[in-house]
Design an enzyme around this catalytic site. Structure first.
Site, short mmCIF file in Angstrom:
data_model
loop_
_atom_site.label_atom_id
_atom_site.label_comp_id
_atom_site.label_asym_id
_atom_site.label_seq_id
_atom_site.Cartn_x
_atom_site.Cartn_y
_atom_site.Cartn_z
N PRO A 1 3.52 9.95 -15.14
CA PRO A 1 3.36 8.58 -15.63
C PRO A 1 4.66 7.80 -15.75
CG PRO A 1 1.88 10.02 -16.82
CD PRO A 1 2.72 10.92 -15.95
N ASN A 2 5.71 8.42 -16.28
CA ASN A 2 6.94 7.66 -16.49
C ASN A 2 7.54 7.17 -15.17
OD1 ASN A 2 9.04 6.75 -18.38
ND2 ASN A 2 10.34 8.15 -17.19
N ASP B 1 0.85 -1.20 0.00
CA ASP B 1 0.00 0.00 0.00
C ASP B 1 0.88 1.25 0.00
OD1 ASP B 1 -2.07 1.84 0.46
OD2 ASP B 1 -2.27 1.34 2.58
N LEU B 2 1.44 1.57 -1.18
CA LEU B 2 2.34 2.74 -1.25
C LEU B 2 1.69 3.93 -1.94
CD1 LEU B 2 5.80 1.04 -2.03
CD2 LEU B 2 4.81 1.69 0.17
N THR C 1 -10.31 8.06 3.03
CA THR C 1 -11.43 8.04 3.98
C THR C 1 -11.31 9.16 5.02
OG1 THR C 1 -10.19 6.31 5.12
CG2 THR C 1 -12.04 5.61 3.80
N ASP D 1 2.55 10.21 -9.23
CA ASP D 1 3.68 10.97 -9.79
C ASP D 1 3.46 11.07 -11.29
OD1 ASP D 1 6.31 12.11 -10.22
OD2 ASP D 1 6.98 11.09 -8.40
O1 C5P Z 1 -5.64 1.10 12.15
P1 C5P Z 1 -6.66 1.18 11.07
O2 C5P Z 1 -7.58 -0.03 11.02
O3 C5P Z 1 -7.41 2.48 11.05
O4 C5P Z 1 -5.77 1.10 9.74
C1 C5P Z 1 -6.30 1.36 8.47
C2 C5P Z 1 -5.23 1.12 7.44
O5 C5P Z 1 -5.80 1.37 6.16
C3 C5P Z 1 -4.01 2.03 7.55
O6 C5P Z 1 -2.88 1.25 7.17
C4 C5P Z 1 -4.27 3.13 6.55
O7 C5P Z 1 -3.08 3.62 5.96
C5 C5P Z 1 -5.09 2.39 5.50
N1 C5P Z 1 -6.00 3.25 4.74
C6 C5P Z 1 -7.03 3.97 5.32
N2 C5P Z 1 -7.84 4.75 4.54
C7 C5P Z 1 -7.66 4.80 3.22
C8 C5P Z 1 -6.63 4.07 2.64
C9 C5P Z 1 -5.82 3.29 3.44
O8 C5P Z 1 -7.25 3.93 6.51
N3 C5P Z 1 -8.50 5.52 2.48
#
Ligand code: C5P
Length: 247
Positions: free
Chosen positions: A76-77, A69-70, A135, A74
């Site tokens: 496209p290239n 989950d990174l 979120t 950036d």
């Molecule tokens: O601890 P918790 O259950 O809140 O962790 C949620 C995980 O989901 C975290 O690793 C967070 O980076 C990831 N995440 C998120 N909301 C997003 C995308 C990813 O909470 N929209």
């Protein structure tokens, strides 16, 4: 639409445990505690920037499915190069921001193609998914700071459609938007949903939450759960309790 989970192993495989730790040691301790439970493991930027590809390789060696989950965003290239490197790690899922646009998402898929060509016929293709609206974004931030009109739900569904047009296979979104995403993009378009809290768990900074069972009842494919597991006094009991609620 309900996602039905028949066995405990099947339920475990739909739970992505967010390994949000500052080092491989912390994450390794949790893995020991969860040993034998076939959950999906999610490596985010905190752990990856600290422990890197070696940690991802160790998860794959242990037989885990891995979501890296990174959230790349950036030109496209550059994203193409990043995706190529990620695909070489052998992860099962990774993501890019849909806000980077269609060309950028297409470039990620080109990077995957390039990596797979180099890896040969046996290499499995990772699922590439789009990050819709985080979120943590409120209506006010969406409209006044980011400058997008409309509701958060409208932004999420628009991003999901764009990700699908670019050829991505799913999105990360709140469980509250799963029904609309599936209606817009089809049941086969994968949804990965954070913002999950088992009944009675602390909310911390997540505001729009759902229980794991409710999220699957909405039709989500995977739930991402971090602190309710990593912060529990007994993480193994926490995971078993979540699985109990699903089968
Ligand atoms: O601890 P918790 O259950 O809140 O962790 C949620 C995980 O989901 C975290 O690793 C967070 O980076 C990831 N995440 C998120 N909301 C997003 C995308 C990813 O909470 N929209």
């Amino acid at each position: 639409m309900t996602t039905s989970l028949r066995t405990r192993a099947e339920a475990a495989g739909r739970i992505m445990v967010a390994l949000d730790y500052p080092s491989a040691e912390g994450a390794g301790k949790l893995l020991e505690q969860l040993s034998g439970i076939p959950c999906y493991m999610k490596v985010g930027m905190q752990l990856f920037y600290a422990a890197g590809p070696g940690f991802v390789a160790s998860l794959k060696d242990k037989g885990y499915h891995v979501f890296l989950d990174l959230k790349m965003h950036d030109i496209p290239n550059t994203v193409k190069g990043g995706a190529e490197s990620i695909a070489r790690l052998g992860v099962d899922v990774f993501n890019v921001h849909a806000a980077g646009g269609k060309l950028m998402m297409e470039a990620a898929l080109e990077g995957v193609d390039k990596a797979l060509t180099g890896l040969g016929a046996g290499a499995a293709r990772p699922l590439v998914i789009g990050v819709t609206q985080l979120t943590s974004t409120s209506q006010q931030v969406l409209n006044d700071e980011i400058g997008l009109p409309g509701t958060v739900e409208q932004a999420v569904v628009r991003y999901a459609r764009l990700a699908q047009e670019a050829g991505l296979q799913g999105v990360v979104a709140s469980p509250l938007e799963v029904t609309q995403i599936k209606a817009a993009c089809g049941a086969g378009f994968v949804t990965v949903t954070p913002g999950i809290r088992p009944a009675g768990a602390e909310l911390a900074d997540q505001t729009r939450v759902m229980t794991p069972a409710a999220a699957f009842a909405q039709g989500t494919d995977y739930v991402v759960i971090g602190r309710p597991i990593t912060g529990a006094a007994d993480p193994r009991a926490a995971v078993e309790g979540i699985i109990d609620s699903l089968v």
